[in-house]
Motif scaffolding. Structure first.
Motif, short mmCIF file in Angstrom:
data_model
loop_
_atom_site.label_atom_id
_atom_site.label_comp_id
_atom_site.label_asym_id
_atom_site.label_seq_id
_atom_site.Cartn_x
_atom_site.Cartn_y
_atom_site.Cartn_z
N PRO A 364 35.12 -10.21 9.48
CA PRO A 364 36.52 -10.10 9.03
C PRO A 364 37.54 -10.65 10.02
CG PRO A 364 35.62 -7.94 9.61
CD PRO A 364 34.47 -8.88 9.58
N ILE A 365 37.24 -10.61 11.32
CA ILE A 365 38.18 -11.10 12.33
C ILE A 365 37.96 -12.59 12.59
CG2 ILE A 365 39.06 -10.85 14.66
CD1 ILE A 365 39.67 -8.50 12.79
N LYS A 366 36.71 -12.96 12.80
CA LYS A 366 36.40 -14.35 13.13
C LYS A 366 36.77 -15.31 11.99
CE LYS A 366 32.63 -13.20 16.31
NZ LYS A 366 31.16 -13.32 16.59
N SER A 367 36.75 -14.81 10.76
CA SER A 367 37.05 -15.67 9.61
C SER A 367 38.54 -15.73 9.28
CB SER A 367 36.29 -15.16 8.38
OG SER A 367 36.72 -13.86 8.02
N LEU A 368 39.34 -14.98 10.01
CA LEU A 368 40.75 -14.83 9.65
C LEU A 368 41.49 -16.17 9.61
CD1 LEU A 368 42.96 -12.84 8.93
CD2 LEU A 368 43.45 -12.56 11.36
N PHE A 369 41.28 -17.01 10.61
CA PHE A 369 41.98 -18.30 10.64
C PHE A 369 41.61 -19.14 9.42
CE2 PHE A 369 42.18 -22.82 11.67
CZ PHE A 369 43.50 -22.95 12.04
N ALA A 370 40.32 -19.15 9.06
CA ALA A 370 39.89 -19.95 7.92
C ALA A 370 40.49 -19.43 6.62
CB ALA A 370 38.36 -19.95 7.83
N VAL A 371 40.61 -18.11 6.49
CA VAL A 371 41.21 -17.52 5.29
C VAL A 371 42.68 -17.89 5.20
CG1 VAL A 371 41.79 -15.37 4.12
CG2 VAL A 371 39.52 -15.65 5.15
N VAL A 372 43.38 -17.84 6.34
CA VAL A 372 44.81 -18.23 6.36
C VAL A 372 44.95 -19.71 6.01
CG1 VAL A 372 46.84 -18.53 7.82
CG2 VAL A 372 45.48 -16.43 7.98
N GLN A 373 44.05 -20.53 6.52
CA GLN A 373 44.07 -21.96 6.20
C GLN A 373 43.90 -22.18 4.70
OE1 GLN A 373 40.97 -24.23 8.14
NE2 GLN A 373 41.76 -26.20 7.43
#
Length: 621
Positions: A364-373
């Motif tokens: 959930p944390i490591k994927s945050l940037f990709a989700v925002v992108q």
């Protein structure tokens, strides 16, 4: 109501049907039914791939009224349906029927989990988004099996009609003139990790030719980057988003009922030929029953599992089976629920080097940037289809090193050629830049970076069936896929696993993988290692241990078909080439259950094209 587009789904049966006594007869004179119940020209059961198409197209005529009935809910609030890489997070939720097979005697007695979409859009809203026409000879085989008018030359225009393809600068070899450009359903090339590009290079290295576009009359043999039904905004383009946008839902002549179970089809039995005149509905097992009548037709589009179940519950099926459950026989059709075929896949997991995989997207944390992108730009890793590349080969192809045990010719000759034609495959190897264990529900050890190559048997000989568990429409049917009943099926799957091991050891992939220096040869079923047989040597891995691993780990690839197949013989088929149920008026089936035989690839494009063609057939007859 304001805007003409403001109408939405309805879940209150009093709005779209008429309440009835639960003991009311399931049959009556047609004129009485039309007078008593809320009526429509067409009633469509199931808002999956086919149902969405039918409802959209039939309601284009403002003088025609259409009722579309869906057991699940809407799709708009399902965020994980919109994010391509997140589709497995929908599994085992309220948007999934969460089926399981009966214990499979040839698969270590396992009951295999079958995800099936229970929402508007059906499985097009919950599965991976591979867009594939499959092999032209698949459809010519249909015609030979009695599905006149469903050969490749008949189907090809509908593949083009459905599609709105957006070319991609990285794939210039795809010819736009060979693709549809004005359809409702969006397709394009989505995110591809470099490791999957190297998979393509490795496949070419071992002898698999490159195929820049598997969706042409030339067929699908070769290795390719997958075209997906992901739109230009990086979101899933499901049957729901493509065919039921707000402008269609807002039509005054279209009613879409959600969270509603169709308990049976109603018939007029006064005439010599039974005629479907409507449906009975309910919210759940204890709630009131409602009825709606159909002036023209009832169309069942409930899928390969639910369609035969509903036919049986309505009195259409093998008379001995129906009588056993106390169901009055309307039409004796022994092929209902038979002819079940599915695709099995085995996820072979390899150790990848840091930075080459997308396993971090499960965090959930490591994927945050990709989700925002994805939220901001509709780009990036979240738009990955998971299955990013694939190859398609023939198990009897002696030019490809499917195995090194003995001569290639000797080993390949042991398997039966089950393909539909000389240019059609029976093996697919899917490449995913991450671990895909237990349908994505199981995670690899923390910190792992993985590459998955999943051999898939496309043309199995083993045939299963769907049967009733009892006479309740609220009880899930029994699914016996009968996997590996024919020994040829596991032989072909084993060839696919060995090919996966060989591709992983090609020089193109080596810089991105971390294969152990000493290959493992022993399979320990008690201490399951996710990297076996990925760590095993393809030259020395024992046949018996490989086959044991396949039986322990193979899973459905979500492609059940055939349980109400097209044909001309009422003993071996359920519908004719016009998709009308044999011996019954006013009732058709339009979904994957009508496929006469299994196609050699992913079926979503075929289901949607079948539905588009079915609209033409319905309007002509």
């Amino acid at each position: 109501m304001g805007s003409s587009y403001s109408k939405t789904y309805v879940s209150d049966p009093t709005v779209f049907a008429t309440k009835v006594d639960v003991d009311a007869s399931a049959t009556q004179k047609k004129e009485d039914a039309l007078k008593e119940y809320t009526s429509y020209d067409y009633i469509i059961i199931g808002a999956g791939a086919a149902g969405c198409v039918l409802a959209s197209r039939l309601s284009e005529d403002p003088n025609v009224t259409v009722l579309l009935i869906e057991a699940g809910g809407g799709h708009e609030a399902q965020l994980f349906s919109r994010i391509p890489i997140a589709f497995s997070k929908i599994f085992r939720t309220a948007a999934d029927w969460t089926y399981f097979t009966t214990p499979q005697s040839n698969m270590s007695n396992r009951s295999l989990y079958w995800p099936r979409g229970k929402m508007v859009g059906g499985s097009t809203s919950i599965n991976a988004m591979m867009y594939q026409h499959c092999s032209p000879s698949d459809f010519d085989e249909w015609a030979k099996l009695g599905a006149k008018g469903w050969g490749y030359k008949d189907m090809a225009p509908f593949f083009r009609k459905t599609e709105k393809f957006t070319p991609h600068v990285l794939y210039p070899d795809v010819k736009p003139e060979e693709r549809g450009d004005s359809g409702l359903w969006q397709t394009t090339y989505s995110h591809c990790m470099p490791i999957c590009t190297k998979f393509i290079e490795a496949a070419k290295e071992v002898g698999v030719p490159y195929n820049p576009d598997i969706n042409t009359p030339r067929g699908s043999l070769g290795v390719t980057k997958f075209v997906t039904f992901i739109d230009t905004k990086g979101q899933r383009s499901s049957a729901a988003t493509a065919y039921l946008p707000p402008s269609v839902i807002g039509r005054p002549n279209l009613t879409i009922a959600i969270e509603t179970i169709t308990t049976k089809v109603l018939f007029d039995l006064i005439s010599s030929t039974p005629r479907a005149i409507g449906v009975e509905l309910s919210k759940n097992e204890i709630s009131a029953r409602f009825r709606a009548s159909a002036r023209r037709e009832v169309i069942i589009s409930a899928g390969a599992v639910n369609t035969p179940q509903l036919l049986n519950l309505s009195g259409i099926g093998a008379k001995e089976d129906l009588k056993r459950f106390g169901i009055a026989v309307v039409q004796d059709l022994p092929a209902v629920g038979k002819n079940l075929f599915d695709h099995l896949a085995c996820a072979v997991t390899f150790r990848a080097k840091a930075g080459t995989s997308l396993d971090y997207m499960a965090h959930p944390i490591k994927s945050l940037f990709a989700v925002v992108q994805w939220l901001v730009a509709g780009t990036g890793p979240a738009t990955s289809n998971v299955g990013e590349a694939a190859l398609f080969v023939r198990g009897t192809d002696t030019s490809i090193p499917l195995t090194s045990k003995g001569s290639v010719e000797e080993t390949s000759s042991k398997v039966i050629d089950t393909t539909s034609g000389t240019d059609a495959p029976d093996l697919e190897l899917i490449c995913a830049p991450m671990a895909f264990l237990d349908h994505g529900l199981k995670q690899p050890p923390p910190g792992s970076n993985c590459l998955t190559i999943a051999p898939t048997h496309l043309r199995p000989l083993s045939v299963g069936n769907i049967t009733l568990a009892n006479a309740s429409p609220f009880q899930k049917p029994l699914i016996d896929a009968n996997y590996f009943a024919d020994p040829n099926d596991i032989e072909v799957m084993a060839l696919g696993v060995r090919l996966a091991l060989r591709i992983a050891r090609a020089s193109s992939l080596q810089p991105m993988l971390s294969l152990p220096s000493t290959s493992k040869t022993a399979y320990d079923s008690q201490n399951d290692d996710i990297f076996w047989p990925g760590d095993a040597d393809p030259d020395t891995i024992p046949d018996a241990e490989l086959e044991k691993w396949i039986r322990d780990h193979a899973e459905t690839l979500y492609h059940p078909i055939g349980t109400a197949r097209i044909g001309t013989d009422e003993q071996t088929s359920v519908v004719g080439p016009d998709l009308k149920v044999h011996g019954v008026d006013g009732l058709r089936v339009v979904d994957a259950s009508v496929f006469p035989s299994q196609i050699s690839g992913h079926p979503t494009a075929t289901v949607i094209s079948v539905a588009e063609k079915a609209v033409e057939v319905i309007l002509k007859t």
